[in-house]
Design an enzyme around this catalytic site. Structure first.
Site, PDB file in Angstrom:
ATOM      1  N   CYS A   8      36.283  35.221  36.081  1.00 37.47           N
ATOM      2  CA  CYS A   8      36.929  36.339  36.783  1.00 37.47           C
ATOM      3  C   CYS A   8      35.926  36.920  37.778  1.00 37.47           C
ATOM      4  O   CYS A   8      34.994  36.220  38.195  1.00 37.47           O
ATOM      5  CB  CYS A   8      37.467  37.376  35.802  1.00 37.47           C
ATOM      6  SG  CYS A   8      36.226  38.228  34.815  1.00 37.47           S
ATOM      7  N   ASN A  11      33.122  39.419  35.222  1.00 43.28           N
ATOM      8  CA  ASN A  11      32.826  38.868  33.885  1.00 43.28           C
ATOM      9  C   ASN A  11      32.594  39.984  32.860  1.00 43.28           C
ATOM     10  O   ASN A  11      31.777  39.868  31.956  1.00 43.28           O
ATOM     11  CB  ASN A  11      31.638  37.898  33.923  1.00 43.28           C
ATOM     12  CG  ASN A  11      31.449  37.067  32.657  1.00 43.28           C
ATOM     13  OD1 ASN A  11      30.330  36.715  32.293  1.00 43.28           O
ATOM     14  ND2 ASN A  11      32.518  36.769  31.959  1.00 43.28           N
ATOM     15  N   CYS A  13      35.728  42.077  32.052  1.00 46.19           N
ATOM     16  CA  CYS A  13      37.066  42.432  31.529  1.00 46.19           C
ATOM     17  C   CYS A  13      37.893  41.188  31.171  1.00 46.19           C
ATOM     18  O   CYS A  13      38.072  40.855  29.995  1.00 46.19           O
ATOM     19  CB  CYS A  13      37.846  43.290  32.530  1.00 46.19           C
ATOM     20  SG  CYS A  13      37.051  44.860  32.941  1.00 46.19           S
ATOM     21  N   ARG A  14      38.401  40.497  32.199  1.00 50.83           N
ATOM     22  CA  ARG A  14      39.386  39.442  31.935  1.00 50.83           C
ATOM     23  C   ARG A  14      38.789  38.196  31.301  1.00 50.83           C
ATOM     24  O   ARG A  14      39.283  37.719  30.263  1.00 50.83           O
ATOM     25  CB  ARG A  14      40.121  39.075  33.243  1.00 50.83           C
ATOM     26  CG  ARG A  14      41.055  40.158  33.704  1.00 50.83           C
ATOM     27  CD  ARG A  14      41.500  39.959  35.143  1.00 50.83           C
ATOM     28  NE  ARG A  14      40.412  40.221  36.074  1.00 50.83           N
ATOM     29  CZ  ARG A  14      40.508  40.119  37.400  1.00 50.83           C
ATOM     30  NH1 ARG A  14      41.652  39.739  37.931  1.00 50.83           N
ATOM     31  NH2 ARG A  14      39.485  40.394  38.166  1.00 50.83           N
ATOM     32  N   SER A  15      37.734  37.624  31.923  1.00 48.92           N
ATOM     33  CA  SER A  15      37.221  36.361  31.372  1.00 48.92           C
ATOM     34  C   SER A  15      36.511  36.535  30.021  1.00 48.92           C
ATOM     35  O   SER A  15      36.619  35.642  29.177  1.00 48.92           O
ATOM     36  CB  SER A  15      36.362  35.595  32.385  1.00 48.92           C
ATOM     37  OG  SER A  15      35.243  36.319  32.813  1.00 48.92           O
ATOM     38  N   ASP A 119      43.784  42.538  37.792  1.00 50.85           N
ATOM     39  CA  ASP A 119      42.480  43.174  37.574  1.00 50.85           C
ATOM     40  C   ASP A 119      42.694  44.560  36.941  1.00 50.85           C
ATOM     41  O   ASP A 119      43.304  45.423  37.564  1.00 50.85           O
ATOM     42  CB  ASP A 119      41.789  43.297  38.930  1.00 50.85           C
ATOM     43  CG  ASP A 119      40.384  43.871  38.832  1.00 50.85           C
ATOM     44  OD1 ASP A 119      39.996  44.300  37.724  1.00 50.85           O
ATOM     45  OD2 ASP A 119      39.692  43.889  39.854  1.00 50.85           O
TER      46      ASP A 119
HETATM   47  P1  4NP Z   1      36.906  41.502  35.715  1.00 49.44           P
HETATM   48  O1  4NP Z   1      37.132  43.008  36.249  1.00 49.44           O
HETATM   49  O2  4NP Z   1      36.817  40.626  36.945  1.00 49.44           O
HETATM   50  O3  4NP Z   1      38.132  41.257  34.909  1.00 49.44           O
HETATM   51  O4  4NP Z   1      35.631  41.532  34.903  1.00 49.44           O
HETATM   52  C1  4NP Z   1      36.307  43.575  37.217  1.00 49.44           C
HETATM   53  C2  4NP Z   1      35.133  44.172  36.817  1.00 49.44           C
HETATM   54  C3  4NP Z   1      34.311  44.761  37.770  1.00 49.44           C
HETATM   55  C4  4NP Z   1      34.673  44.708  39.098  1.00 49.44           C
HETATM   56  C5  4NP Z   1      35.850  44.093  39.493  1.00 49.44           C
HETATM   57  C6  4NP Z   1      36.669  43.521  38.548  1.00 49.44           C
HETATM   58  N1  4NP Z   1      33.846  45.326  40.072  1.00 49.44           N
HETATM   59  O5  4NP Z   1      34.223  45.333  41.254  1.00 49.44           O
HETATM   60  O6  4NP Z   1      32.749  45.822  39.722  1.00 49.44           O
END
Ligand code: 4NP
Length: 152
Positions: A8, A11, A13-15, A119
């Site tokens: 994701c 790294n 939340c989702r992955s 997201d």
């Molecule tokens: P993830 O979520 O891709 O599911 O881990 C996010 C976590 C942080 C950010 C974007 C998405 N960020 O922009 O910091």
């Protein structure tokens, strides 16, 4: 050994949720010796951080531990190391293809066949609940599909 990487953005939340849920299902099936499971992010903002507290809580609510995970940045080596790389959304899918080295071995695919895992980073509890439900259902299907393909 079948190796699976979930990717994701951050790294956190989702992955990590997909990594934790997939590992949980693999352990439930007694197949932990057959799999290597990991996750990474297309961006490096959160490298070294544990999963987001909201993702940790949501997974724990459903009996899945994300403890011990630390955010990693997608590396060129990931393409050689893993059999399957699953993109949590179409942006990750594009980046995965754009950054693929010549010697890439991994099969790159969207995690969901139906579109993106949204997201949840700027969202609230219901967004994390939705991500968990999507990830849980798809990980169950993926494990069945991979088990069939590899006859295990
Ligand atoms: P993830 O979520 O891709 O599911 O881990 C996010 C976590 C942080 C950010 C974007 C998405 N960020 O922009 O910091």
């Amino acid at each position: 050994m079948i190796s699976v990487l979930f990717v994701c953005t951050g790294n956190i939340c989702r992955s990590p949720t997909a990594e934790g849920v997939f590992r949980h299902l693999v352990e439930d099936a007694g197949l932990e010796d057959e799999f290597k499971i990991a996750s990474s992010g297309t961006e490096s903002y959160h490298v070294g951080d544990p999963p987001d507290a909201r993702s940790l809580r949501m997974a724990a609510k459903y009996g899945v531990s994300l403890q011990g995970q630390k955010a990693r940045h997608l590396s060129a080596g990931d393409y050689a190391e893993f059999d399957y790389i699953f993109a949590m959304d179409s942006g990750h899918f594009s980046i995965l293809h754009a950054r693929a080295p010549k010697n890439a071995r991994a099969k790159i695919a969207m995690f969901l066949e139906s579109g993106d895992v949204p997201d949840p980073w700027y969202g609230a509890e219901p967004d994390f609940e939705h991500v968990y439900a999507l990830v849980r259902k798809r990980c169950e299907e993926l494990l069945m599909t991979i088990r069939k393909a590899h006859k295990i």
